[in-house]
Design an enzyme around this catalytic site. Structure first.
Site, PDB file in Angstrom:
ATOM      1  N   GLY A 108       1.588  -5.186   6.417  1.00 50.71           N
ATOM      2  CA  GLY A 108       2.624  -6.020   5.810  1.00 50.71           C
ATOM      3  C   GLY A 108       4.031  -5.633   6.268  1.00 50.71           C
ATOM      4  O   GLY A 108       4.935  -6.469   6.257  1.00 50.71           O
ATOM      5  N   GLU A 111       4.482  -7.369   9.472  1.00 50.03           N
ATOM      6  CA  GLU A 111       4.580  -8.806   9.160  1.00 50.03           C
ATOM      7  C   GLU A 111       5.936  -9.147   8.560  1.00 50.03           C
ATOM      8  O   GLU A 111       6.511 -10.200   8.847  1.00 50.03           O
ATOM      9  CB  GLU A 111       3.431  -9.187   8.218  1.00 50.03           C
ATOM     10  CG  GLU A 111       2.081  -9.059   8.913  1.00 50.03           C
ATOM     11  CD  GLU A 111       0.893  -9.106   7.952  1.00 50.03           C
ATOM     12  OE1 GLU A 111       0.852  -8.289   7.015  1.00 50.03           O
ATOM     13  OE2 GLU A 111       0.011  -9.955   8.129  1.00 50.03           O
TER      14      GLU A 111
HETATM   15  C1  HXC Z   1       0.226   2.578  -0.579  1.00 48.34           C
HETATM   16  C2  HXC Z   1       0.894   4.206   0.891  1.00 48.34           C
HETATM   17  C3  HXC Z   1       0.790   3.299   1.976  1.00 48.34           C
HETATM   18  C4  HXC Z   1       0.371   1.956   1.690  1.00 48.34           C
HETATM   19  C5  HXC Z   1       1.441   5.194   2.750  1.00 48.34           C
HETATM   20  N1  HXC Z   1       1.311   5.359   1.428  1.00 48.34           N
HETATM   21  N2  HXC Z   1       1.133   3.956   3.116  1.00 48.34           N
HETATM   22  N3  HXC Z   1       0.616   3.847  -0.367  1.00 48.34           N
HETATM   23  N4  HXC Z   1       0.100   1.665   0.414  1.00 48.34           N
HETATM   24  N5  HXC Z   1       0.262   1.023   2.650  1.00 48.34           N
HETATM   25  C6  HXC Z   1       1.539   6.566   0.624  1.00 48.34           C
HETATM   26  C7  HXC Z   1       0.451   7.598   0.856  1.00 48.34           C
HETATM   27  O1  HXC Z   1      -0.674   7.327   0.055  1.00 48.34           O
HETATM   28  C8  HXC Z   1       1.172   8.849   0.419  1.00 48.34           C
HETATM   29  O2  HXC Z   1       1.198   8.891  -0.991  1.00 48.34           O
HETATM   30  C9  HXC Z   1       2.599   8.611   0.872  1.00 48.34           C
HETATM   31  O3  HXC Z   1       2.725   7.198   1.034  1.00 48.34           O
HETATM   32  C10 HXC Z   1       2.901   9.277   2.213  1.00 48.34           C
HETATM   33  O4  HXC Z   1       1.921   8.847   3.151  1.00 48.34           O
HETATM   34  P1  HXC Z   1       1.061   9.868   4.038  1.00 48.34           P
HETATM   35  O5  HXC Z   1      -0.156   9.165   4.443  1.00 48.34           O
HETATM   36  O6  HXC Z   1       0.906  11.174   3.342  1.00 48.34           O
HETATM   37  O7  HXC Z   1       2.051  10.061   5.263  1.00 48.34           O
HETATM   38  P2  HXC Z   1       1.668  10.398   6.765  1.00 48.34           P
HETATM   39  O8  HXC Z   1       0.577  11.451   6.809  1.00 48.34           O
HETATM   40  O9  HXC Z   1       2.971  10.679   7.450  1.00 48.34           O
HETATM   41  O10 HXC Z   1       1.022   9.053   7.365  1.00 48.34           O
HETATM   42  C11 HXC Z   1       1.811   7.904   7.510  1.00 48.34           C
HETATM   43  C12 HXC Z   1       0.899   6.679   7.782  1.00 48.34           C
HETATM   44  C13 HXC Z   1      -0.179   6.571   6.680  1.00 48.34           C
HETATM   45  C14 HXC Z   1       0.228   6.799   9.152  1.00 48.34           C
HETATM   46  C15 HXC Z   1       1.823   5.439   7.790  1.00 48.34           C
HETATM   47  O11 HXC Z   1       0.483   6.666   5.398  1.00 48.34           O
HETATM   48  C16 HXC Z   1      -0.954   5.297   6.700  1.00 48.34           C
HETATM   49  O12 HXC Z   1      -1.849   5.101   7.493  1.00 48.34           O
HETATM   50  N6  HXC Z   1      -0.652   4.393   5.757  1.00 48.34           N
HETATM   51  C17 HXC Z   1      -1.372   3.146   5.595  1.00 48.34           C
HETATM   52  C18 HXC Z   1      -1.026   2.173   6.685  1.00 48.34           C
HETATM   53  C19 HXC Z   1      -1.794   0.884   6.525  1.00 48.34           C
HETATM   54  O13 HXC Z   1      -3.008   0.856   6.603  1.00 48.34           O
HETATM   55  N7  HXC Z   1      -1.076  -0.190   6.301  1.00 48.34           N
HETATM   56  C20 HXC Z   1      -1.668  -1.497   6.113  1.00 48.34           C
HETATM   57  C21 HXC Z   1      -1.816  -1.761   4.677  1.00 48.34           C
HETATM   58  S1  HXC Z   1      -2.722  -3.237   4.416  1.00 48.34           S
HETATM   59  P3  HXC Z   1       0.696  10.195  -1.808  1.00 48.34           P
HETATM   60  O14 HXC Z   1       0.792   9.772  -3.218  1.00 48.34           O
HETATM   61  O15 HXC Z   1      -0.669  10.507  -1.323  1.00 48.34           O
HETATM   62  O16 HXC Z   1       1.701  11.248  -1.414  1.00 48.34           O
HETATM   63  C22 HXC Z   1      -1.632  -4.463   4.552  1.00 48.34           C
HETATM   64  C23 HXC Z   1      -2.292  -5.753   4.261  1.00 48.34           C
HETATM   65  C24 HXC Z   1      -1.567  -7.014   4.332  1.00 48.34           C
HETATM   66  O17 HXC Z   1      -0.477  -4.317   4.807  1.00 48.34           O
HETATM   67  C25 HXC Z   1      -2.467  -8.123   3.912  1.00 48.34           C
HETATM   68  C26 HXC Z   1      -3.935  -7.877   3.959  1.00 48.34           C
HETATM   69  C27 HXC Z   1      -4.649  -7.885   2.655  1.00 48.34           C
END
Ligand code: HXC
Length: 257
Positions: A108, A111
Protein backbone atom coordinates in the site's frame (compact mmCIF):
# COMPACT_ATOMS: atom_id res chain seq x y z
CA UNK A 1 -6.71 16.57 15.60
CA UNK A 2 -4.95 13.86 13.60
CA UNK A 3 -2.96 11.01 15.15
CA UNK A 4 -1.34 9.30 12.18
CA UNK A 5 -0.22 12.30 10.14
CA UNK A 6 1.26 15.76 10.56
CA UNK A 7 0.12 18.57 8.32
CA UNK A 8 2.12 21.75 7.82
CA UNK A 9 2.74 24.48 5.29
CA UNK A 10 6.50 24.52 4.64
CA UNK A 11 6.45 27.14 1.84
CA UNK A 12 4.14 29.63 0.22
CA UNK A 13 1.14 27.85 -1.34
CA UNK A 14 2.59 24.45 -0.35
CA UNK A 15 1.11 22.00 2.14
CA UNK A 16 2.80 18.85 3.40
CA UNK A 17 1.25 15.70 4.81
CA UNK A 18 3.78 13.62 6.76
CA UNK A 19 2.86 10.05 7.68
CA UNK A 20 3.59 9.65 11.36
CA UNK A 21 3.28 6.10 12.68
CA UNK A 22 6.99 5.44 13.20
CA UNK A 23 6.34 2.45 15.48
CA UNK A 24 4.74 0.64 12.50
CA UNK A 25 6.94 2.06 9.71
CA UNK A 26 3.96 4.20 8.69
CA UNK A 27 1.79 1.16 7.95
CA UNK A 28 -1.52 2.38 6.62
CA UNK A 29 -4.36 1.43 8.94
CA UNK A 30 -7.93 2.63 8.47
CA UNK A 31 -7.35 5.66 10.64
CA UNK A 32 -4.35 6.67 8.51
CA UNK A 33 -6.39 6.24 5.34
CA UNK A 34 -9.18 8.37 6.74
CA UNK A 35 -6.82 11.07 7.99
CA UNK A 36 -4.69 11.23 4.84
CA UNK A 37 -7.67 11.36 2.49
CA UNK A 38 -9.57 13.90 4.63
CA UNK A 39 -6.51 16.16 4.91
CA UNK A 40 -5.81 15.96 1.19
CA UNK A 41 -9.45 16.67 0.31
CA UNK A 42 -9.50 19.70 2.62
CA UNK A 43 -6.24 21.07 1.20
CA UNK A 44 -7.59 20.45 -2.30
CA UNK A 45 -10.45 22.84 -1.55
CA UNK A 46 -8.08 25.56 -0.28
CA UNK A 47 -7.45 28.15 -3.00
CA UNK A 48 -4.23 29.18 -1.25
CA UNK A 49 -2.65 25.75 -1.76
CA UNK A 50 -1.10 25.02 -5.15
CA UNK A 51 0.68 21.72 -4.43
CA UNK A 52 0.74 19.08 -1.69
CA UNK A 53 3.77 17.06 -0.60
CA UNK A 54 3.09 13.59 0.78
CA UNK A 55 5.99 12.08 2.66
CA UNK A 56 7.06 9.66 5.41
CA UNK A 57 10.23 9.23 7.44
CA UNK A 58 13.83 8.55 6.44
CA UNK A 59 13.28 4.83 7.13
CA UNK A 60 9.84 4.37 5.58
CA UNK A 61 7.48 6.22 3.33
CA UNK A 62 5.01 3.47 4.27
CA UNK A 63 5.60 -0.27 4.74
CA UNK A 64 2.17 -1.12 3.38
CA UNK A 65 -1.36 -1.54 4.57
CA UNK A 66 -1.45 -2.49 8.25
CA UNK A 67 -0.99 -6.25 8.30
CA UNK A 68 -1.90 -6.55 11.98
CA UNK A 69 -5.21 -4.81 11.33
CA UNK A 70 -5.94 -6.89 8.20
CA UNK A 71 -4.91 -10.31 9.54
CA UNK A 72 -8.16 -11.25 11.35
CA UNK A 73 -10.57 -9.88 8.74
CA UNK A 74 -12.92 -12.16 6.82
CA UNK A 75 -13.98 -11.90 3.20
CA UNK A 76 -17.46 -10.71 4.18
CA UNK A 77 -16.00 -7.97 6.37
CA UNK A 78 -13.54 -6.58 3.83
CA UNK A 79 -16.11 -6.91 1.05
CA UNK A 80 -18.95 -5.27 2.98
CA UNK A 81 -16.73 -2.39 4.10
CA UNK A 82 -15.20 -2.23 0.59
CA UNK A 83 -11.74 -2.04 2.10
CA UNK A 84 -9.41 0.51 0.49
CA UNK A 85 -12.21 2.13 -1.57
CA UNK A 86 -11.67 5.18 0.65
CA UNK A 87 -8.35 5.78 -1.12
CA UNK A 88 -10.28 6.84 -4.21
CA UNK A 89 -10.75 10.20 -2.49
CA UNK A 90 -7.03 10.79 -3.03
CA UNK A 91 -7.39 9.94 -6.71
CA UNK A 92 -9.98 12.70 -6.97
CA UNK A 93 -7.66 15.37 -5.56
CA UNK A 94 -7.07 17.86 -8.36
CA UNK A 95 -4.22 19.79 -6.75
CA UNK A 96 -0.84 18.35 -7.83
CA UNK A 97 0.57 15.83 -5.34
CA UNK A 98 4.31 15.35 -4.88
CA UNK A 99 5.33 12.08 -3.22
CA UNK A 100 8.68 12.23 -1.45
CA UNK A 101 9.76 8.64 -0.82
CA UNK A 102 12.68 7.60 1.38
CA UNK A 103 13.15 4.06 2.66
CA UNK A 104 10.38 1.50 2.28
CA UNK A 105 7.43 2.08 -0.04
CA UNK A 106 5.92 -1.39 0.00
CA UNK A 107 2.49 -2.72 -0.86
CA UNK A 108 0.00 0.00 0.00
CA UNK A 109 2.97 2.36 0.49
CA UNK A 110 4.08 1.90 -3.11
CA UNK A 111 0.46 2.21 -4.21
CA UNK A 112 0.04 5.43 -2.22
CA UNK A 113 3.17 6.90 -3.85
CA UNK A 114 1.75 5.95 -7.25
CA UNK A 115 -1.45 7.88 -6.49
CA UNK A 116 0.69 11.02 -6.48
CA UNK A 117 1.61 12.99 -9.59
CA UNK A 118 5.34 13.61 -9.19
CA UNK A 119 7.28 10.86 -7.43
CA UNK A 120 10.63 11.90 -5.96
CA UNK A 121 12.71 9.05 -4.60
CA UNK A 122 15.62 9.30 -2.19
CA UNK A 123 18.55 7.07 -3.15
CA UNK A 124 17.50 4.96 -0.13
CA UNK A 125 14.01 4.28 -1.48
CA UNK A 126 12.85 0.68 -1.86
CA UNK A 127 9.69 -0.15 -3.76
CA UNK A 128 7.79 -3.40 -3.92
CA UNK A 129 4.43 -5.13 -3.97
CA UNK A 130 5.01 -7.95 -1.46
CA UNK A 131 1.32 -8.82 -0.99
CA UNK A 132 1.84 -12.19 -2.69
CA UNK A 133 4.15 -13.19 0.18
CA UNK A 134 1.20 -12.68 2.55
CA UNK A 135 -1.19 -14.78 0.48
CA UNK A 136 -3.05 -11.80 -0.99
CA UNK A 137 -2.65 -9.45 -3.95
CA UNK A 138 -2.34 -5.65 -4.27
CA UNK A 139 -5.58 -3.92 -3.32
CA UNK A 140 -4.90 -0.20 -3.66
CA UNK A 141 -4.04 -0.08 -7.34
CA UNK A 142 -0.76 -2.01 -7.48
CA UNK A 143 -1.80 -4.28 -10.32
CA UNK A 144 -3.23 -1.35 -12.29
CA UNK A 145 -1.16 1.79 -11.67
CA UNK A 146 2.11 -0.14 -11.50
CA UNK A 147 1.39 -1.88 -14.81
CA UNK A 148 0.52 1.42 -16.46
CA UNK A 149 3.68 2.98 -15.02
CA UNK A 150 6.26 0.30 -15.79
CA UNK A 151 4.62 -2.15 -18.22
CA UNK A 152 3.46 -5.73 -17.91
CA UNK A 153 6.82 -7.55 -17.84
CA UNK A 154 8.22 -5.56 -14.95
CA UNK A 155 4.90 -5.32 -13.07
CA UNK A 156 4.44 -9.11 -13.25
CA UNK A 157 7.98 -9.58 -11.94
CA UNK A 158 7.27 -7.39 -8.90
CA UNK A 159 3.68 -8.51 -8.21
CA UNK A 160 4.40 -12.25 -8.60
CA UNK A 161 7.72 -12.44 -6.76
CA UNK A 162 7.18 -9.66 -4.21
CA UNK A 163 10.80 -8.59 -4.66
CA UNK A 164 11.92 -5.08 -3.77
CA UNK A 165 13.63 -2.73 -6.18
CA UNK A 166 15.90 0.18 -5.33
CA UNK A 167 15.57 3.77 -6.49
CA UNK A 168 17.76 3.29 -9.57
CA UNK A 169 15.84 0.31 -10.90
CA UNK A 170 12.60 2.15 -10.13
CA UNK A 171 13.78 5.17 -12.08
CA UNK A 172 14.94 3.05 -15.03
CA UNK A 173 11.55 1.35 -15.06
CA UNK A 174 9.70 4.68 -15.11
CA UNK A 175 8.17 4.38 -11.65
CA UNK A 176 9.79 7.50 -10.23
CA UNK A 177 10.22 10.99 -11.60
CA UNK A 178 13.66 11.67 -10.16
CA UNK A 179 16.18 10.36 -7.61
CA UNK A 180 17.68 12.76 -5.08
CA UNK A 181 20.20 12.20 -2.29
CA UNK A 182 18.34 11.15 0.88
CA UNK A 183 19.41 14.17 2.92
CA UNK A 184 18.23 16.55 0.20
CA UNK A 185 14.83 14.89 -0.26
CA UNK A 186 12.72 17.00 2.15
CA UNK A 187 14.10 20.24 0.74
CA UNK A 188 13.83 19.09 -2.88
CA UNK A 189 10.24 17.92 -2.42
CA UNK A 190 9.19 21.28 -1.01
CA UNK A 191 11.11 23.13 -3.74
CA UNK A 192 9.42 21.03 -6.43
CA UNK A 193 6.00 21.60 -4.89
CA UNK A 194 6.73 25.33 -4.56
CA UNK A 195 7.70 25.48 -8.21
CA UNK A 196 4.41 23.85 -9.23
CA UNK A 197 2.44 25.99 -6.77
CA UNK A 198 3.84 29.17 -8.31
CA UNK A 199 2.34 28.26 -11.69
CA UNK A 200 -1.22 29.21 -12.60
CA UNK A 201 -3.33 26.88 -10.45
CA UNK A 202 -6.00 26.35 -13.11
CA UNK A 203 -3.26 25.52 -15.63
CA UNK A 204 -1.62 23.05 -13.24
CA UNK A 205 -4.95 21.39 -12.46
CA UNK A 206 -5.83 21.15 -16.15
CA UNK A 207 -2.38 19.76 -16.95
CA UNK A 208 -2.80 17.08 -14.27
CA UNK A 209 -6.24 16.22 -15.57
CA UNK A 210 -4.98 15.97 -19.15
CA UNK A 211 -2.04 13.69 -18.30
CA UNK A 212 -4.26 11.44 -16.18
CA UNK A 213 -6.78 11.20 -19.01
CA UNK A 214 -4.09 9.44 -21.06
CA UNK A 215 -4.63 6.40 -18.82
CA UNK A 216 -8.38 6.40 -19.23
CA UNK A 217 -9.03 6.86 -22.93
CA UNK A 218 -8.03 6.31 -26.57
CA UNK A 219 -5.38 8.51 -28.21
CA UNK A 220 -7.83 10.35 -30.45
CA UNK A 221 -10.22 11.07 -27.55
CA UNK A 222 -7.30 12.04 -25.34
CA UNK A 223 -5.91 14.45 -27.94
CA UNK A 224 -9.34 16.04 -28.34
CA UNK A 225 -9.72 16.30 -24.55
CA UNK A 226 -6.29 17.93 -24.29
CA UNK A 227 -7.06 20.39 -27.07
CA UNK A 228 -10.34 21.44 -25.48
CA UNK A 229 -8.64 21.95 -22.11
CA UNK A 230 -5.90 23.92 -23.87
CA UNK A 231 -8.56 26.13 -25.47
CA UNK A 232 -10.15 26.68 -22.06
CA UNK A 233 -6.92 28.11 -20.63
CA UNK A 234 -7.53 31.14 -22.86
CA UNK A 235 -10.48 31.99 -20.61
CA UNK A 236 -8.11 32.61 -17.68
CA UNK A 237 -6.39 35.83 -16.68
CA UNK A 238 -3.29 33.74 -16.05
CA UNK A 239 -3.00 32.94 -19.76
CA UNK A 240 -2.94 36.67 -20.55
CA UNK A 241 -0.47 37.32 -17.75
CA UNK A 242 1.81 34.39 -18.68
CA UNK A 243 2.05 35.32 -22.33
CA UNK A 244 2.23 39.08 -21.74
CA UNK A 245 5.03 38.55 -19.22
CA UNK A 246 6.97 36.51 -21.78
CA UNK A 247 6.61 39.23 -24.41
CA UNK A 248 7.60 41.91 -21.87
CA UNK A 249 10.58 39.80 -20.76
CA UNK A 250 9.56 39.67 -17.09
CA UNK A 251 8.52 36.87 -14.75
CA UNK A 252 4.74 36.24 -14.70
CA UNK A 253 2.65 37.02 -11.65
CA UNK A 254 -0.08 34.44 -11.72
CA UNK A 255 -3.25 35.14 -9.77
CA UNK A 256 -4.47 31.56 -10.08
CA UNK A 257 -7.57 32.43 -11.99
C1 HXC B 1 1.81 -3.54 10.23
C2 HXC B 1 4.09 -3.30 10.20
C3 HXC B 1 4.09 -3.31 8.79
C4 HXC B 1 2.83 -3.44 8.11
C5 HXC B 1 6.12 -3.09 9.46
N1 HXC B 1 5.37 -3.15 10.57
N2 HXC B 1 5.38 -3.18 8.36
N3 HXC B 1 2.96 -3.42 10.91
N4 HXC B 1 1.75 -3.56 8.88
N5 HXC B 1 2.74 -3.44 6.77
C6 HXC B 1 5.79 -3.10 11.97
C7 HXC B 1 6.50 -4.38 12.38
O1 HXC B 1 5.57 -5.38 12.74
C8 HXC B 1 7.28 -3.89 13.57
O2 HXC B 1 6.41 -3.77 14.68
C9 HXC B 1 7.67 -2.47 13.17
O3 HXC B 1 6.75 -2.09 12.15
C10 HXC B 1 9.08 -2.40 12.60
O4 HXC B 1 9.18 -3.34 11.54
P1 HXC B 1 10.34 -4.44 11.46
O5 HXC B 1 9.85 -5.53 10.61
O6 HXC B 1 10.83 -4.79 12.82
O7 HXC B 1 11.46 -3.60 10.72
P2 HXC B 1 12.61 -4.14 9.76
O8 HXC B 1 13.21 -5.41 10.33
O9 HXC B 1 13.50 -2.97 9.52
O10 HXC B 1 11.87 -4.56 8.40
C11 HXC B 1 11.26 -3.57 7.60
C12 HXC B 1 10.36 -4.25 6.54
C13 HXC B 1 9.36 -5.21 7.24
C14 HXC B 1 11.20 -5.03 5.53
C15 HXC B 1 9.62 -3.11 5.80
O11 HXC B 1 8.73 -4.49 8.32
C16 HXC B 1 8.28 -5.73 6.35
O12 HXC B 1 8.48 -6.62 5.55
N6 HXC B 1 7.06 -5.19 6.51
C17 HXC B 1 5.90 -5.65 5.78
C18 HXC B 1 5.94 -5.20 4.34
C19 HXC B 1 4.74 -5.69 3.58
O13 HXC B 1 4.54 -6.88 3.42
N7 HXC B 1 3.93 -4.77 3.11
C20 HXC B 1 2.73 -5.09 2.37
C21 HXC B 1 1.58 -5.08 3.29
S1 HXC B 1 0.15 -5.67 2.47
P3 HXC B 1 6.75 -4.45 16.10
O14 HXC B 1 5.55 -4.18 16.91
O15 HXC B 1 7.04 -5.88 15.83
O16 HXC B 1 7.98 -3.70 16.55
C22 HXC B 1 -0.47 -4.38 1.66
C23 HXC B 1 -1.74 -4.76 1.00
C24 HXC B 1 -2.49 -3.81 0.19
O17 HXC B 1 0.03 -3.29 1.64
C25 HXC B 1 -3.75 -4.45 -0.27
C26 HXC B 1 -3.82 -5.94 -0.25
C27 HXC B 1 -4.80 -6.54 0.69
Amino acid sequence: MTETILVDRPAERVARITLNRPQALNALNRQAMNEITAAAAELDRDPDIGAIVLTGSAKAFAAGADIKEMAPQSFSEVYAADWFAGWETLGRVRTPLVAAVAGYALGGGCELAMMCDVLLAADTAKFGQPEITLGVIPGMGGSQRLTRAIGKAKAMDLVLTGRMIGAEEAERAGLVSRIVPADALPEEAVATAAKIAAMSKPAAMLAKEAVNRAFETSLSEGLLFERRLFHSTFATADQKEGMTAFVEKRPPEFRHG
